[in-house]
Design a protein around this motif. Structure first.
Motif, mmCIF file in Angstrom:
data_model
loop_
_atom_site.group_PDB
_atom_site.id
_atom_site.type_symbol
_atom_site.label_atom_id
_atom_site.label_comp_id
_atom_site.label_asym_id
_atom_site.label_seq_id
_atom_site.Cartn_x
_atom_site.Cartn_y
_atom_site.Cartn_z
ATOM 1 N N CYS A 125 -1.116 -4.304 -7.171
ATOM 2 C CA CYS A 125 -0.405 -3.485 -6.285
ATOM 3 C C CYS A 125 0.630 -4.732 -5.406
ATOM 4 C CB CYS A 125 -0.349 -2.274 -5.362
ATOM 5 S SG CYS A 125 -1.534 -1.097 -5.451
ATOM 6 N N GLN A 126 1.827 -4.552 -5.439
ATOM 7 C CA GLN A 126 2.808 -5.909 -5.232
ATOM 8 C C GLN A 126 3.111 -5.334 -3.939
ATOM 9 O OE1 GLN A 126 3.901 -6.720 -8.862
ATOM 10 N NE2 GLN A 126 2.344 -9.059 -8.603
ATOM 11 N N PRO A 127 3.454 -4.846 -2.567
ATOM 12 C CA PRO A 127 4.083 -4.940 -1.995
ATOM 13 C C PRO A 127 4.862 -6.275 -1.734
ATOM 14 C CG PRO A 127 2.704 -5.301 -0.997
ATOM 15 C CD PRO A 127 1.856 -5.211 -2.158
ATOM 16 N N GLN A 128 6.765 -5.412 -1.551
ATOM 17 C CA GLN A 128 7.882 -6.732 -0.547
ATOM 18 C C GLN A 128 8.081 -6.235 0.419
ATOM 19 O OE1 GLN A 128 9.879 -6.483 -4.328
ATOM 20 N NE2 GLN A 128 11.789 -5.782 -3.863
ATOM 21 N N LEU A 129 8.732 -7.086 1.378
ATOM 22 C CA LEU A 129 9.373 -6.911 2.726
ATOM 23 C C LEU A 129 10.801 -6.261 2.225
ATOM 24 C CD1 LEU A 129 9.194 -6.932 6.157
ATOM 25 C CD2 LEU A 129 10.053 -9.145 5.870
ATOM 26 N N ILE A 144 3.724 9.042 -4.421
ATOM 27 C CA ILE A 144 4.535 8.218 -5.776
ATOM 28 C C ILE A 144 5.470 9.072 -6.350
ATOM 29 C CG2 ILE A 144 4.384 7.473 -8.340
ATOM 30 C CD1 ILE A 144 1.621 6.829 -7.362
ATOM 31 N N ASN A 145 5.595 10.097 -6.729
ATOM 32 C CA ASN A 145 6.857 11.112 -7.310
ATOM 33 C C ASN A 145 8.137 11.401 -6.441
ATOM 34 O OD1 ASN A 145 5.630 11.720 -9.483
ATOM 35 N ND2 ASN A 145 4.250 13.257 -8.847
ATOM 36 N N THR A 146 8.135 11.321 -4.633
ATOM 37 C CA THR A 146 9.120 11.801 -4.031
ATOM 38 C C THR A 146 10.042 10.398 -3.704
ATOM 39 O OG1 THR A 146 7.408 11.290 -2.157
ATOM 40 C CG2 THR A 146 7.830 13.437 -2.798
ATOM 41 N N HIS A 147 8.587 8.944 -3.662
ATOM 42 C CA HIS A 147 9.006 7.703 -3.833
ATOM 43 C C HIS A 147 9.946 6.893 -4.410
ATOM 44 C CE1 HIS A 147 7.676 9.114 0.180
ATOM 45 N NE2 HIS A 147 8.117 8.391 0.971
ATOM 46 N N LEU A 148 9.629 7.907 -5.919
ATOM 47 C CA LEU A 148 9.916 6.820 -6.564
ATOM 48 C C LEU A 148 10.854 5.669 -7.275
ATOM 49 C CD1 LEU A 148 8.118 5.091 -9.446
ATOM 50 C CD2 LEU A 148 9.030 7.592 -10.561
ATOM 51 N N VAL A 149 11.570 4.595 -7.982
ATOM 52 C CA VAL A 149 12.525 4.769 -7.493
ATOM 53 C C VAL A 149 13.194 3.850 -9.391
ATOM 54 C CG1 VAL A 149 13.991 1.701 -7.484
ATOM 55 C CG2 VAL A 149 12.953 3.140 -5.132
ATOM 56 N N ASP A 150 11.903 3.605 -9.913
ATOM 57 C CA ASP A 150 12.213 3.188 -11.161
ATOM 58 C C ASP A 150 11.005 3.452 -11.909
ATOM 59 O OD1 ASP A 150 11.903 0.682 -10.986
ATOM 60 O OD2 ASP A 150 13.172 -0.100 -10.393
ATOM 61 N N ILE A 191 8.779 2.288 0.102
ATOM 62 C CA ILE A 191 7.793 2.423 1.427
ATOM 63 C C ILE A 191 8.533 1.979 2.717
ATOM 64 C CG2 ILE A 191 5.826 1.695 0.148
ATOM 65 C CD1 ILE A 191 6.508 -1.753 0.628
ATOM 66 N N ASP A 192 10.051 2.573 2.696
ATOM 67 C CA ASP A 192 10.333 2.167 3.918
ATOM 68 C C ASP A 192 10.205 2.977 4.745
ATOM 69 O OD1 ASP A 192 11.769 3.431 2.107
ATOM 70 O OD2 ASP A 192 13.397 3.900 3.321
ATOM 71 N N ASP A 193 9.282 4.503 4.569
ATOM 72 C CA ASP A 193 9.387 5.490 5.583
ATOM 73 C C ASP A 193 8.262 5.848 5.855
ATOM 74 O OD1 ASP A 193 9.226 5.976 3.082
ATOM 75 O OD2 ASP A 193 10.214 7.890 3.696
ATOM 76 N N LEU A 194 7.111 4.660 5.597
ATOM 77 C CA LEU A 194 5.946 4.465 5.096
ATOM 78 C C LEU A 194 4.903 4.503 6.650
ATOM 79 C CD1 LEU A 194 4.347 4.324 1.786
ATOM 80 C CD2 LEU A 194 5.097 6.645 2.483
ATOM 81 N N GLU A 195 3.648 4.848 7.278
ATOM 82 C CA GLU A 195 3.162 4.315 8.201
ATOM 83 C C GLU A 195 2.315 3.473 7.768
ATOM 84 O OE1 GLU A 195 2.652 6.760 11.865
ATOM 85 O OE2 GLU A 195 4.986 6.779 12.014
ATOM 86 N N LEU A 201 7.148 -1.346 -3.266
ATOM 87 C CA LEU A 201 5.806 -1.626 -3.513
ATOM 88 C C LEU A 201 5.796 -1.021 -5.634
ATOM 89 C CD1 LEU A 201 2.680 -1.659 -3.432
ATOM 90 C CD2 LEU A 201 2.005 1.045 -3.444
ATOM 91 N N LYS A 202 5.711 -2.005 -5.529
ATOM 92 C CA LYS A 202 4.915 -2.565 -7.478
ATOM 93 C C LYS A 202 3.842 -1.371 -7.693
ATOM 94 C CE LYS A 202 9.260 -5.849 -8.086
ATOM 95 N NZ LYS A 202 8.782 -6.663 -8.930
ATOM 96 N N ILE A 203 3.686 -0.428 -8.418
ATOM 97 C CA ILE A 203 2.686 -0.586 -8.397
ATOM 98 C C ILE A 203 1.813 -0.665 -10.866
ATOM 99 C CG2 ILE A 203 0.741 1.001 -9.357
ATOM 100 C CD1 ILE A 203 1.934 2.663 -7.086
#
Length: 336
Positions: A80-84, A19-25, A45-49, A89-91
């Motif tokens: 948790c709400q992922p979007q394309l 979360i800390n490395t990928h946090l947007v807001d 979450i663009d670089d997550l597998e 991802l909204k937590i």
């Protein structure tokens, strides 16, 4: 507290490193007991597998690199709400135990009757049932309850409704559940909130990091100065009226079972009327010392009609790469 210049936020607990490395807001809403504190995070979450499991508890620390971070508590991840597109991802997390597996039936509506007993006994019974450590102010603890009905309500909703009669609030704070008069919540939970002084800088401009804006809302309708509550005197077979404050009076529709309950309700309503005379909304630089139930002092740099102490009802703190760290405050007049 002297604030720094470089905003900082740190998430602890479940998947903290990711979360800390990928946090947007982020957004943290600290409310005065009517609802649970909430924390909303937006994560890239663009670089997550695959999608990691986001369950369990997370903590929030926020402040400035120069002056240090302040612990704002723990939260249970509830959604948790992922979007394309964009891949985010909204937590969403809350301070209350709103979990999908609701083992203690915290969200279940039910009906029950209580009394004769005390307010403290009811509060401890319901708070303990859901795994909380109950904390209630001595004044409220001793209130005698002849009879009280819980009618198709959640336990939290029921306690919140009862607290309003005494102009008090209920609030989950980590593992504690607190019922207290406004302003006492933080002291009962072991936290001490300092009075935060806000100053308007010379040449206050929206382009400045220190920009402050405010809006005052003063009730323009006929202002009530007191209230009337009624109770039924079975011995005389008549309805009795208790007046609190002075005219013009606001009449409370509910009829109470005895004079003591009517008086308590009247005093609670009178405090609520006093607080509602003026409301202020402030947008200011982020300050981790700001919190619901705390006090802010608007000093001599403010217009005379805004100066003085205000009681904070809610603080919404937000942060992002674009908007840095800001706080939006809703406050009313403090009442002793």
């Amino acid at each position: 507290m002297a604030l720094g210049f470089t905003p900082a936020v740190q998430i602890t607990g479940a998947n903290a490193a990711l979360i800390n490395t990928h946090l947007v807001d982020w957004e943290h809403v600290d409310a005065s007991g009517v609802k649970s504190d909430t924390l909303k995070l937006t994560v890239r979450i663009d670089d997550l597998e695959g999608m990691p499991s986001f369950e369990g508890k997370i903590g929030l620390l926020v402040g400035y690199h120069e002056s240090g971070l302040v612990d704002k508590g723990e939260f249970n991840i509830t959604r948790c709400q992922p979007q394309l597109f964009p891949p985010l991802l909204k937590i969403i997390a809350t301070a209350a135990p709103f979990k999908v597996a609701d083992e203690t039936k915290f969200k279940e509506r039910r009906s029950a009757s209580y009394g004769p007993t005390t307010l403290g006994a009811i509060f401890r019974e319901l708070a303990s049932k859901h795994g909380f450590s109950p904390r209630i102010s001595p004044e409220l603890d001793a209130k005698v309850v002849e009879h009280l009905d819980q009618s198709n309500e959640t336990d939290m909703g029921f306690l919140t409704r009862v607290a309003k009669v005494y102009d008090a609030v209920t609030k989950p704070v980590n593992e504690l559940y607190v019922m207290a008069k406004r302003g006492e919540v933080k002291s009962l939970s072991g936290k001490t909130l300092p009075v935060v002084t806000l100053s308007v800088t010379k040449g206050n401009s929206p382009n400045d990091r220190s920009f402050i804006n405010a809006e005052l809302d003063e009730e323009s309708r006929v202002k009530f100065k007191g209230c009337k509550t009624v109770w039924w005197d079975g011995a005389s077979g008549k309805e009795c009226v208790v007046e609190t404050g002075s005219a013009p009076f606001k009449k409370v529709a509910q009829r109470y079972q005895n004079e003591a309950e009517a008086k308590d309700a009247g005093e609670g309503m009178a405090r609520k009327i006093k607080r509602g005379e003026k409301k202020i909304r402030i947008d200011c630089p982020g300050n981790p010392d700001l919190g619901a139930e705390g006090l802010i002092e608007l000093d001599d740099t403010w217009p005379s009609f805004m100066r003085g102490q205000w009681s904070i009802d809610q603080v919404t703190a937000t942060g992002s790469r674009q908007q840095s760290y800001r706080c939006s405050i809703s406050a009313t007049l403090p009442v002793a």
